[in-house]
Design an enzyme around this catalytic site. Structure first.
Site, short mmCIF file in Angstrom:
data_model
loop_
_atom_site.label_atom_id
_atom_site.label_comp_id
_atom_site.label_asym_id
_atom_site.label_seq_id
_atom_site.Cartn_x
_atom_site.Cartn_y
_atom_site.Cartn_z
CB THR A 100 14.03 29.55 0.22
OG1 THR A 100 13.78 30.43 -0.87
CG2 THR A 100 13.50 28.16 -0.09
N GLY A 106 11.25 42.67 -2.15
CA GLY A 106 12.02 41.96 -1.13
C GLY A 106 13.50 41.86 -1.47
CB ALA A 127 11.16 49.41 -4.23
CE LYS A 175 14.75 34.01 1.24
NZ LYS A 175 15.47 34.94 0.36
CG ASP A 201 19.47 36.57 0.19
OD1 ASP A 201 20.04 35.51 -0.17
OD2 ASP A 201 18.25 36.65 0.42
P1 ATR Z 1 11.12 40.18 -5.00
O1 ATR Z 1 10.95 39.65 -3.63
O2 ATR Z 1 11.66 39.19 -5.98
O3 ATR Z 1 11.89 41.45 -5.04
P2 ATR Z 1 8.57 41.51 -5.07
O4 ATR Z 1 8.75 41.81 -3.63
O5 ATR Z 1 7.27 41.02 -5.55
O6 ATR Z 1 9.66 40.44 -5.56
O7 ATR Z 1 9.00 42.83 -5.89
C1 ATR Z 1 8.83 42.92 -7.24
C2 ATR Z 1 9.52 44.20 -7.73
O8 ATR Z 1 9.59 44.12 -9.15
C3 ATR Z 1 8.78 45.47 -7.39
O9 ATR Z 1 9.71 46.51 -7.25
C4 ATR Z 1 7.90 45.66 -8.61
O10 ATR Z 1 7.48 46.99 -8.84
P3 ATR Z 1 6.12 47.56 -8.14
O11 ATR Z 1 6.48 47.91 -6.72
O12 ATR Z 1 5.76 48.74 -8.95
O13 ATR Z 1 5.11 46.45 -8.23
C5 ATR Z 1 8.86 45.23 -9.70
N1 ATR Z 1 8.20 44.80 -10.93
C6 ATR Z 1 7.48 43.68 -11.10
N2 ATR Z 1 7.02 43.61 -12.37
C7 ATR Z 1 7.45 44.72 -13.00
C8 ATR Z 1 7.29 45.24 -14.33
N3 ATR Z 1 6.60 44.59 -15.26
N4 ATR Z 1 7.89 46.41 -14.61
C9 ATR Z 1 8.60 47.09 -13.68
N5 ATR Z 1 8.78 46.65 -12.41
C10 ATR Z 1 8.20 45.49 -12.08
#
Ligand code: ATR
Length: 295
Positions: free
Chosen positions: A83, A152, A150, A87, A123
């Site tokens: 994790t 991970g 969009a 990863k 996953d």
């Molecule tokens: P994970 O691996 O958990 O998916 P990540 O790779 O950091 O985490 O992705 C976070 C996602 O949540 C992204 O799609 C992000 O949008 P952005 O590409 O615009 O950053 C989205 N996200 C995070 N905070 C957000 C918010 N307050 N409102 C809308 N989308 C959010």
């Protein structure tokens, strides 16, 4: 696009090498790792099936990863889970990486087999297994799915949905990120847009998947009118702390069918356990209750 039925991937994980080992040892590595529920999940299954094996959480700092992975040789360890933050880094340490794990861009399961170290991503199987158990038949009509986010986590969900030939509407706060991901994982069957367009895109969907962290710590989607969703839409969230995210609470209040994210965590553990210990475990109500008590 690649279109592997999930059963193919479960078989692909296969049983781990057994050799002359008596106690098969598996692990979850991360940094930090104390919060992981995986030892509880696998420990429950080990006891249930009377397997002579163990599963332990090991805190491995990034610079210690190569040294630890060398111990996954079928003698010391037969495999384990990987994790955050390992990863991606673990890719280079595997002898072979499953094509879908490569597509998702993350390895979360290691299996030592045939003298080599294999990397998988379970996953996406967890996502499918959860919905198959909680909402049987959900994918039969291949109706469009609205995927929010969009990052991970979204990548595994999109690969899962496309493996069932489900059209994906991918919406993200940053539209460009969604567009790039749609091209990378599609482009067939994936249309991208901005989260701001959610109310226009909502009526076409029969499944909504929140993959963003919105919903944790009481946050919610501003401006998402759930009244735009068709009454037979299934709403699911991959966040499981809290179990009842504001999105799920609101969806349920509107009479929509909801599935929470805890099942994905439980189901992603199944193929790894089967590969290391040679028994396919079940995600039971008792297991769910035990894990829920720790949230
Ligand atoms: P994970 O691996 O958990 O998916 P990540 O790779 O950091 O985490 O992705 C976070 C996602 O949540 C992204 O799609 C992000 O949008 P952005 O590409 O615009 O950053 C989205 N996200 C995070 N905070 C957000 C918010 N307050 N409102 C809308 N989308 C959010």
């Amino acid at each position: 696009m690649e279109n592997h039925p999930p059963s193919h991937q479960i078989q692909a994980l296969g049983p781990a090498a057994s050799g002359t080992i008596h106690v098969k040892r598996a692990f979850v590595i991360g940094h930090p790792i104390a919060h992981s529920r995986s030892p509880l999940i696998h420990g429950t299954w080990l006891a249930e099936h009377g397997v002579d094996g163990s599963y332990e959480a090991v805190d491995v700092a990034p610079d210690a990863l190569p040294e630890f992975v060398r111990r996954v040789d079928g003698k010391d360890f037969v495999g384990g889970n990987v994790t955050i933050p390992h990863k991606q880094a673990v890719f280079a340490l595997c002898d072979a990486v499953d094509p879908l794990a490569r597509r998702i861009g993350a390895v979360n399961t290691l299996v030592h087999r045939d003298g080599g170290l294999f990397g998988f991503n379970t996953d996406y199987l967890g996502f499918l297994g959860n919905l198959d158990q909680q909402a049987p038949g959900w994918s039969d009509a291949r109706s469009p799915a609205l995927v929010l986010g969009a990052g991970g986590a979204s990548r595994a969900i999109i690969v899962a949905l496309r493996s069932r030939d489900i059209p994906v509407i991918l919406l993200n706060r940053t539209r460009e990120t969604a567009e790039a991901l749609a091209v990378e994982l599609g482009p067939d069957g994936i249309s991208a847009g901005a989260l701001d367009d959610i109310n226009e895109r909502a009526p076409a969907a029969r499944l909504v998947v929140n993959t963003t962290a919105l919903g944790m710590h009481g946050t919610r989607f501003e401006g998402f009118d759930l009244g735009r969703l068709a009454p037979d839409t299934l709403v699911t969230d991959i966040v499981y702390t809290p179990l009842d995210t504001p999105l799920l609470v609101e969806a349920r209040a509107r009479g929509l069918h909801t599935v929470d994210g805890l099942g994905m965590l439980l189901h992603q553990a199944v193929p790894g356990f089967a590969a290391w210990f040679g028994v396919t475990p079940q995600v039971t109500a008792e297991l769910r209750t035990a894990v829920e008590a720790t949230l």
